[in-house]
Motif scaffolding. Sequence first.
Motif, PDB file in Angstrom:
ATOM      1  N   GLU A   1       0.793  -1.228   0.000  1.00 55.05           N
ATOM      2  CA  GLU A   1       0.000   0.000   0.000  1.00 55.05           C
ATOM      3  C   GLU A   1       0.823   1.275   0.000  1.00 55.05           C
ATOM      4  N   ASN A   2       2.060   1.213   0.502  1.00 51.19           N
ATOM      5  CA  ASN A   2       2.839   2.462   0.573  1.00 51.19           C
ATOM      6  C   ASN A   2       4.109   2.447  -0.271  1.00 51.19           C
ATOM      7  N   VAL A   3       4.379   1.341  -0.975  1.00 53.38           N
ATOM      8  CA  VAL A   3       5.654   1.221  -1.685  1.00 53.38           C
ATOM      9  C   VAL A   3       5.846   2.317  -2.728  1.00 53.38           C
TER      10      VAL A   3
ATOM     11  N   PRO B   1       9.556   7.127  -2.025  1.00 52.96           N
ATOM     12  CA  PRO B   1      10.528   8.205  -2.283  1.00 52.96           C
ATOM     13  C   PRO B   1      10.212   9.499  -1.543  1.00 52.96           C
ATOM     14  N   ASP B   2       8.947   9.751  -1.245  1.00 52.76           N
ATOM     15  CA  ASP B   2       8.572  10.992  -0.556  1.00 52.76           C
ATOM     16  C   ASP B   2       9.153  11.073   0.846  1.00 52.76           C
TER      17      ASP B   2
ATOM     18  N   PRO C   1       2.369  -7.986   1.041  1.00 46.25           N
ATOM     19  CA  PRO C   1       3.730  -7.473   0.882  1.00 46.25           C
ATOM     20  C   PRO C   1       3.859  -6.785  -0.468  1.00 46.25           C
ATOM     21  N   PRO C   2       4.846  -5.917  -0.624  1.00 49.77           N
ATOM     22  CA  PRO C   2       5.059  -5.253  -1.919  1.00 49.77           C
ATOM     23  C   PRO C   2       5.631  -6.240  -2.933  1.00 49.77           C
ATOM     24  N   THR C   3       5.390  -6.001  -4.203  1.00 49.68           N
ATOM     25  CA  THR C   3       5.968  -6.848  -5.240  1.00 49.68           C
ATOM     26  C   THR C   3       7.422  -6.478  -5.465  1.00 49.68           C
TER      27      THR C   3
ATOM     28  N   PRO D   1       9.102  -5.891  -8.397  1.00 46.40           N
ATOM     29  CA  PRO D   1       9.293  -4.756  -9.303  1.00 46.40           C
ATOM     30  C   PRO D   1       8.962  -3.414  -8.659  1.00 46.40           C
ATOM     31  N   ALA D   2       7.908  -3.387  -7.811  1.00 47.56           N
ATOM     32  CA  ALA D   2       7.538  -2.129  -7.158  1.00 47.56           C
ATOM     33  C   ALA D   2       8.621  -1.678  -6.188  1.00 47.56           C
ATOM     34  N   VAL D   3       9.193  -2.620  -5.453  1.00 46.27           N
ATOM     35  CA  VAL D   3      10.271  -2.295  -4.512  1.00 46.27           C
ATOM     36  C   VAL D   3      11.511  -1.811  -5.257  1.00 46.27           C
ATOM     37  N   GLN D   4      11.851  -2.496  -6.336  1.00 44.68           N
ATOM     38  CA  GLN D   4      13.035  -2.112  -7.104  1.00 44.68           C
ATOM     39  C   GLN D   4      12.920  -0.685  -7.624  1.00 44.68           C
ATOM     40  N   GLN D   5      11.772  -0.343  -8.200  1.00 38.80           N
ATOM     41  CA  GLN D   5      11.587   0.998  -8.731  1.00 38.80           C
ATOM     42  C   GLN D   5      11.589   2.038  -7.617  1.00 38.80           C
ATOM     43  N   ALA D   6      10.951   1.703  -6.499  1.00 41.48           N
ATOM     44  CA  ALA D   6      10.910   2.635  -5.368  1.00 41.48           C
ATOM     45  C   ALA D   6      12.307   2.933  -4.850  1.00 41.48           C
ATOM     46  N   MET D   7      13.131   1.902  -4.700  1.00 38.75           N
ATOM     47  CA  MET D   7      14.471   2.111  -4.160  1.00 38.75           C
ATOM     48  C   MET D   7      15.341   2.928  -5.107  1.00 38.75           C
ATOM     49  N   LEU D   8      15.237   2.674  -6.401  1.00 37.51           N
ATOM     50  CA  LEU D   8      16.002   3.478  -7.354  1.00 37.51           C
ATOM     51  C   LEU D   8      15.590   4.945  -7.282  1.00 37.51           C
ATOM     52  N   ASN D   9      14.285   5.192  -7.140  1.00 34.62           N
ATOM     53  CA  ASN D   9      13.786   6.569  -7.003  1.00 34.62           C
ATOM     54  C   ASN D   9      14.249   7.200  -5.690  1.00 34.62           C
TER      55      ASN D   9
END
Length: 344
Positions: A158-160, A164-165, A195-197, A199-207
């Motif tokens: 829900e928050n992944v 970045p914010d 749990p987050p997926t 791909p969603a975690v990967q994109q979030a961390m890069l951001n």
Amino acid sequence: MTNKIKMLVLSLTGQCNFSCRYCYASEHDKGMMDFTTAAKAIDLAACSGERFVLQFSGGEPLLNFNCLKKAVEYVSHNNLPACLQLQTNASLLTDDIARFLCKNNVAIGVSLDGNPEVNDKFRLFRDGRGTASAIMHGLDVLKRNNIAAGITCVVTAENVRQLPDIVEFAYYIGNIRKIGFDLLREHGRGINMLPPTGPAVQQAMLNIYERARQMAKLTGYKMVFPQKERISMLQHHLICEFDHCFAMNGEAAFVDARGKIYACSSLVGNERFCIGNVDTGIDDDLLQKTCRIIRKSMTLCRQCNVFGLCGGGCFTRWYGAAGSGPCKSECALKKASIADIVND
């Protein structure tokens, strides 16, 4: 196997003034740890004579500040080689408590899941109200006493995408120096959330890492990310693979309010991973059995082509998740962190 404890976690109470939707500690013993129990646990960790981490946890540990205070004073009075840490929701911090913690070099970690709007979807009071204002009050207490802190953000489906914010919000708060991310553990109330997926975690961390670079240029100071710190240490051979998993290495003791010792905080209440109590100490047979279970479960990590920089996953995320095999969101988080370091 020697019972050398490098990570001692005291659950001062399973009680909490919050009722977070994902809390994996919701089934911890609701009693209040007494100082005698705390001292026995500290003595178990200190008997090796080597440095160890002593973390105060819960529930909300500041609900039992009297025991925490006596434990800190016990460490100081006996000149024990302990690195003191507190993980708190910050809502009960006062100026006196903050100054005591600072004076005694207790590092402070605060649980916060994003800006107020995001945080208040997950971290709630028992009546359903959001907790952001109470957390911010505690962080303000620290700030006006010139005390820095780290924050830990639990990551769910829900928050992944809003993760970045939290970088800009941490800089806005002003006294945050470290941001850690704790992927949802499917224990306690956590079993009711997704749990987050990967791909969603990967994109979030890069951001996140890109946002952090931008903020560092604007402010002149860099935010610390424990995930990247660990990878950098592995890269320079300062730590070994699975160095983070004290339970696997037989070096962890999580002590509940009644003095029972478990291999990991995420496994409290699971008698399969109970390894002793503060009165009789750690049972070597139970300890070795637990280590074997964890090592066997994590062998897949060693087959991964980035294992040397990743250092291995978290057993409790594998153990708690549905199905078997690696936690895909954890792998994605680590691979994104590795890529950011390599390309930095």
